[in-house]
Scaffold this active site. Structure first.
Site, PDB file in Angstrom:
ATOM      1  N   GLN A 118      -5.403   3.468  -3.281  1.00 18.03           N
ATOM      2  CA  GLN A 118      -4.343   3.537  -4.183  1.00 18.03           C
ATOM      3  C   GLN A 118      -5.378   2.835  -5.454  1.00 18.03           C
ATOM      4  O   GLN A 118      -5.322   1.851  -5.436  1.00 18.03           O
ATOM      5  CB  GLN A 118      -3.253   2.627  -3.764  1.00 18.03           C
ATOM      6  CG  GLN A 118      -2.094   2.603  -4.858  1.00 18.03           C
ATOM      7  CD  GLN A 118      -1.163   1.756  -4.497  1.00 18.03           C
ATOM      8  OE1 GLN A 118      -1.283   0.603  -3.730  1.00 18.03           O
ATOM      9  NE2 GLN A 118      -0.025   1.856  -4.846  1.00 18.03           N
ATOM     10  N   SER A 153      -7.592  -1.414  -1.396  1.00 12.71           N
ATOM     11  CA  SER A 153      -7.716  -1.363   0.133  1.00 12.71           C
ATOM     12  C   SER A 153      -8.395   0.116   0.340  1.00 12.71           C
ATOM     13  O   SER A 153      -7.872   1.109  -0.303  1.00 12.71           O
ATOM     14  CB  SER A 153      -6.360  -1.682   0.733  1.00 12.71           C
ATOM     15  OG  SER A 153      -5.939  -2.895   0.333  1.00 12.71           O
ATOM     16  N   GLU A 236       5.851   1.947  -0.812  1.00 16.81           N
ATOM     17  CA  GLU A 236       4.860   0.837  -0.441  1.00 16.81           C
ATOM     18  C   GLU A 236       5.273  -0.450  -0.017  1.00 16.81           C
ATOM     19  O   GLU A 236       5.018  -0.973   1.158  1.00 16.81           O
ATOM     20  CB  GLU A 236       3.991   0.429  -1.800  1.00 16.81           C
ATOM     21  CG  GLU A 236       2.794  -0.626  -1.349  1.00 16.81           C
ATOM     22  CD  GLU A 236       2.108  -0.926  -2.382  1.00 16.81           C
ATOM     23  OE1 GLU A 236       0.954  -1.433  -2.242  1.00 16.81           O
ATOM     24  OE2 GLU A 236       2.333  -0.530  -3.446  1.00 16.81           O
ATOM     25  N   GLU A 369       6.275 -12.854  -7.384  1.00 10.93           N
ATOM     26  CA  GLU A 369       7.065 -13.385  -8.806  1.00 10.93           C
ATOM     27  C   GLU A 369       7.619 -12.084  -9.237  1.00 10.93           C
ATOM     28  O   GLU A 369       8.675 -12.170  -9.868  1.00 10.93           O
ATOM     29  CB  GLU A 369       5.981 -13.885  -9.798  1.00 10.93           C
ATOM     30  CG  GLU A 369       5.397 -15.418  -9.315  1.00 10.93           C
ATOM     31  CD  GLU A 369       4.327 -15.278  -8.499  1.00 10.93           C
ATOM     32  OE1 GLU A 369       4.044 -16.407  -7.855  1.00 10.93           O
ATOM     33  OE2 GLU A 369       3.898 -14.326  -7.943  1.00 10.93           O
TER      34      GLU A 369
END
Length: 399
Positions: A118, A153, A236, A369
């Protein structure tokens, strides 16, 4: 679904699974050949359309198929190795891809023959993803892409990537983004490892220099990439935080096992804290089950952000407790070696690895956050934070 129809559907799926097992006995068939046959029989994702690995059946019936193949010792597609493809790329391609894109990408994605990554986050656009700078300029029937991505990743193993890039700097930042499928073997793609606190390089930074992407590999309309990306991000967060677990599964399992097997470690204070964590783990597990049930009847919504937020917090608290419980033994770290793993393995490692790796859970898949903002605004309906850049052209934003 009426109960009689559900039972009939289950029996039909079991019959199809047994037909595949009879035609491709697991003990005498190559794994890839078996997985291709399973996909072609519509038993990969039963809720996907026919011809794309599914049968248009209710998503809830996937467990029936999986149980048949597991009981027969059939190979799986190693979902942790190809999790980005399964959890993020596939649902996005299904929703926004053309029929040609769906036929080209979904089968080798599911069988594990092609790994996906991604290409979203950038050094200056992590939490503010819409502020990304990677540019895609149209050149006839291709797009030329230049920029940098980070925290990617599996980029070192990937054949394909889902990519968002800026295609119009004259409009506000959310409107000038387009979504592409990027060929990771293009000569303009450079992948560099990022060494993490664990000593490994599971993440990467990716440099894109003159990468040419055919317009046929664009997902969605030009300039509509933010909407397409939202579908990816919602999936995701469910993929990260919503994994199906048995009771006392996941990170809490290692702690509970150590508690039962090592009575010398126990104290009343640790006992009370462990009970609290166990209850929190069970609440999170049941919450994940509820979100998966919602997913079974439609696309994931913002509730997945709350689930992923709870998952990150729980993993960090449980892994910290485990290190404390084990004392000096918990401070040992078995192998701080520079390796580039194909997948993350929380449970085949020691407590020190789990403690260090869990720190990344509050960053990957959306920072905690940002997820709190999403939950507050889109789930609880609280007033949105003021955004002064909402209607400003991207080119005019301060850097």
């Amino acid at each position: 679904m009426p109960q009689e129809e559900s039972r009939a559907g289950e029996e039909e799926l079991r019959r199809r699974a047994r037909d595949v097992l009879a035609a491709y006995p697991p003990e005498g068939t190559e794994d890839v050949e078996f997985l291709r046959a399973r996909f072609d029989a519509g038993l990969a994702w039963v809720h996907f359309p026919e011809g794309l690995g599914g049968l248009g059946a209710p998503r809830s019936l996937q467990a029936v198929v999986d149980a048949e193949f597991t009981a027969a010792g059939a190979p799986d597609n190693d979902p942790r190795r190809i999790g980005i493809g399964l959890g993020m790329a596939a649902p996005t391609i299904l929703r926004y891809g053309t029929p040609e894109q769906q036929r080209r990408f979904l089968r080798p994605l599911w069988t594990g023959e092609e790994v996906w990554c991604q290409l979203f986050s950038e050094p200056g656009a992590g939490s503010d993803l819409a502020g990304l700078r990677t540019r895609a300029v149209r050149d006839g029937e291709t797009w030329v892409v230049d920029g940098q991505k980070v925290w990617t990743s599996s980029a070192h193993n990937a054949r394909w990537a889902i990519l968002i890039a800026r295609t119009d700097a004259e409009v506000p930042k959310h409107q000038g983004i387009t979504y592409f499928v990027c060929d990771m073997t293009d000569p303009g793609v450079e992948v560099r490892p990022l060494r993490q606190i664990t000593g490994e390089a599971e993440f990467n930074e990716v440099f894109l220099t003159g990468v040419r992407i055919p317009d046929a590999h664009r997902l969605g309309a030009v300039g509509d990439g933010w909407r397409v990306a939202q579908a990816t991000l919602m999936n995701e967060r469910v993929a990260i935080g919503g994994t199906a677990l048995p009771r006392e599964g996941g990170m809490i399992a290692s702690v509970a096992a150590a508690w039962r097997e090592r009575p010398e470690l126990r104290t009343p204070e640790l006992h009370d804290r462990l009970l609290g964590l166990w209850v929190e783990a069970e609440v999170t597990r049941l919450g994940a089950e509820r979100v998966r049930q919602q997913l079974a009847v439609g696309a994931p919504g913002p509730e997945g952000s709350g689930l992923k937020l709870a998952f990150a917090r729980l993993n960090q608290r449980v892994s910290g407790f485990e290190v404390e419980l084990l004392g000096e033994e918990g401070l040992r770290y078995g192998d701080w070696t520079m390796v580039r793993p194909e997948k993350v393995d929380f449970y085949g490692r020691d407590a020190g690895y789990r403690y260090l790796r869990a720190k990344g859970n509050s960053i990957e898949g959306g920072t905690s956050e940002i997820l709190r903002n999403i939950v507050a605004e889109r789930v609880l309906g609280l007033p949105a934070e003021p955004r002064t850049d909402k209607d400003v052209a991207w080119k005019d934003l301060p850097r």
